[in-house]
Design a protein around this motif. Structure first.
Motif, PDB file in Angstrom:
ATOM      1  N   GLU A   1       0.604  -1.137   0.127  1.00 58.89           N
ATOM      2  CA  GLU A   1      -0.093  -0.087   0.613  1.00 58.89           C
ATOM      3  C   GLU A   1       1.037   1.144  -0.028  1.00 58.89           C
ATOM      4  N   VAL A   2       0.432   2.033  -0.530  1.00 57.33           N
ATOM      5  CA  VAL A   2       0.811   3.756  -0.340  1.00 57.33           C
ATOM      6  C   VAL A   2       0.255   4.779  -0.474  1.00 57.33           C
ATOM      7  N   THR A   3       0.413   5.103   0.760  1.00 61.40           N
ATOM      8  CA  THR A   3      -1.090   6.384   1.337  1.00 61.40           C
ATOM      9  C   THR A   3      -0.260   8.017   1.674  1.00 61.40           C
ATOM     10  N   PRO A   4      -0.778   8.861   0.578  1.00 57.26           N
ATOM     11  CA  PRO A   4       0.049   9.744   1.338  1.00 57.26           C
ATOM     12  C   PRO A   4      -0.342  10.611   2.478  1.00 57.26           C
ATOM     13  N   LEU A   5       1.085  11.151   3.041  1.00 57.18           N
ATOM     14  CA  LEU A   5       1.095  11.351   4.658  1.00 57.18           C
ATOM     15  C   LEU A   5      -0.495  12.570   4.693  1.00 57.18           C
TER      16      LEU A   5
ATOM     17  N   ARG B   1       3.998   7.072   3.154  1.00 59.14           N
ATOM     18  CA  ARG B   1       4.415   5.798   3.668  1.00 59.14           C
ATOM     19  C   ARG B   1       3.677   4.568   3.246  1.00 59.14           C
ATOM     20  N   TYR B   2       4.890   3.829   2.895  1.00 53.25           N
ATOM     21  CA  TYR B   2       4.845   2.591   2.506  1.00 53.25           C
ATOM     22  C   TYR B   2       4.805   1.791   3.664  1.00 53.25           C
ATOM     23  N   THR B   3       3.961   0.874   2.973  1.00 52.53           N
ATOM     24  CA  THR B   3       2.936  -0.156   3.922  1.00 52.53           C
ATOM     25  C   THR B   3       4.318  -1.740   2.177  1.00 52.53           C
ATOM     26  N   LEU B   4       5.123  -2.196   3.262  1.00 54.59           N
ATOM     27  CA  LEU B   4       5.993  -3.295   2.615  1.00 54.59           C
ATOM     28  C   LEU B   4       5.846  -4.800   3.221  1.00 54.59           C
TER      29      LEU B   4
END
Length: 350
Positions: A257-261, A281-284
């Motif tokens: 997932e990639v979410t703008p702060l 914020r990158y969920t890895l």
């Protein structure tokens, strides 16, 4: 005793103050020790073991051997002098594999193991607390802050999760089931007894634990949910950086997932790190566990993690600022408990 060095007889290293170099409690690929240490853990620290070299010049007194080990430490306590050395012998704290105490003038034979306590050098306290996420009869799960080593290593001995928690809980059998980099925060599992240690360490060593991390870094349009990074990574002992090399793939990471702060959080971090670009914020989800895998993958993708002092550039050690951490978090660990068979899930509250 300095002849051991000047004549080319290398003293087997114990990583200076690193009491885990011979710590039977340390994580080592899931392997369990053959014999217990003949000296107990003291004040959270394990004793050190050094084997007398096969080519050591003889005769070799026990006092001279241990004195040379102390003298050649990179991180040595200023009070660890001859008086402190003799105090160890007087207290029976220089012993052989079976706990037999050595006298200062005892002559050592090549191949003999010598156990003793090192005195850790002074360290700058890390100004973060360790929060407990979960505790039961077998496990102590904590939320590790940045800048604390998982276990003693190099110049970071007392400022490690293992030593701090042993001292805080009084449980000298605590041991990490796995390792987080010193600058990485988040979920860290410790076992509470030697009885359970091997089962959980082997679980991590077999990569039967599902791990999810979060990294905060500059927004990069080419990184989207579902992106997969695959490389071959190698890191040589003594090197700061992990390298990409030719060969079979051994490092795989999935971007979940990639979410703008949020604007307010973004502005705070931009000021803290001196950047102006938008942040995400990158969920890895790492499918393998190479050293610095996530840090290097993020850098290669054009989004180095905020606060990373190695990628892209190695910063001087004295430039470290506790107020400016690296933003890589071990968010969640899940696994099937090797003892009970229950599904376990632990999540950071950071």
């Amino acid at each position: 005793m300095r002849e051991l060095i000047s004549m080319g007889h290398r003293i087997p290293p114990t990583n200076d103050n690193d009491t885990t170099a011979t710590d039977p409690n340390v994580v080592a690929g899931g392997k369990r020790p053959k014999r217990p240490a003949p000296l107990p853990v003291r004040d959270g620290l394990n004793p050190s073991r050094v084997r007398v070299p096969d080519d050591a010049p003889l005769p070799l007194r026990a006092q001279d051997f241990v004195a040379a080990l102390i003298a050649t430490q990179r991180f040595r306590h200023p009070d660890d002098d001859e008086r402190a050395l003799l105090g160890r012998f007087s207290a029976g704290e220089v012993v052989g594999q079976h706990g037999e105490p050595f006298a200062p003038d005892d002559l050592l034979k090549p191949g003999v193991d010598v156990w003793f306590y090192r005195i850790p050098a002074p360290e700058t306290p890390v100004p973060y607390d360790i929060k407990v996420i979960h505790e039961d009869d077998r496990l102590l799960v904590v939320d590790k802050p940045p800048f604390l080593a998982t276990f003693p290593r190099g110049s970071h001995i007392t400022e490690s999760v293992l030593v701090r928690m042993r001292r805080e809980t009084g449980n000298q059998e605590l041991s990490p089931a796995h390792r987080l980099d010193r600058l990485t925060s988040g979920v860290l599992v410790l076992t509470k007894s030697q009885r359970w240690r091997g089962a959980y360490q082997e679980l991590f060593a077999r990569r039967e634990v599902d791990k999810v991390y979060e990294a905060t870094a500059p927004a990069e349009a080419n990184i989207t949910a579902g992106t997969v990074w695959e490389h071959r990574m190698e890191k040589e002992r003594g090197e700061f950086k992990t390298r990409i090399v030719d060969g079979p793939i051994n490092a795989r990471t999935v971007v979940e997932e990639v979410t703008p702060l949020p604007s307010s959080e973004e502005q705070v971090l931009q000021r803290l790190h001196g950047v102006s670009s938008p942040l995400s914020r990158y969920t890895l989800h790492p499918l393998t566990g190479r050293t610095h895998q996530l840090r290097l993958h993020m850098y290669l993708a054009g989004a180095p993690i905020l606060g990373d002092p190695v990628y892209p550039d190695v910063l001087p050690v004295d430039a470290e600022d506790f107020a400016v951490p690296m933003h890589l978090l071990s968010r969640r660990l899940t696994f099937v408990d090797p003892i009970s068979g229950d599904f376990r899930s632990f999540e950071s509250s950071r």
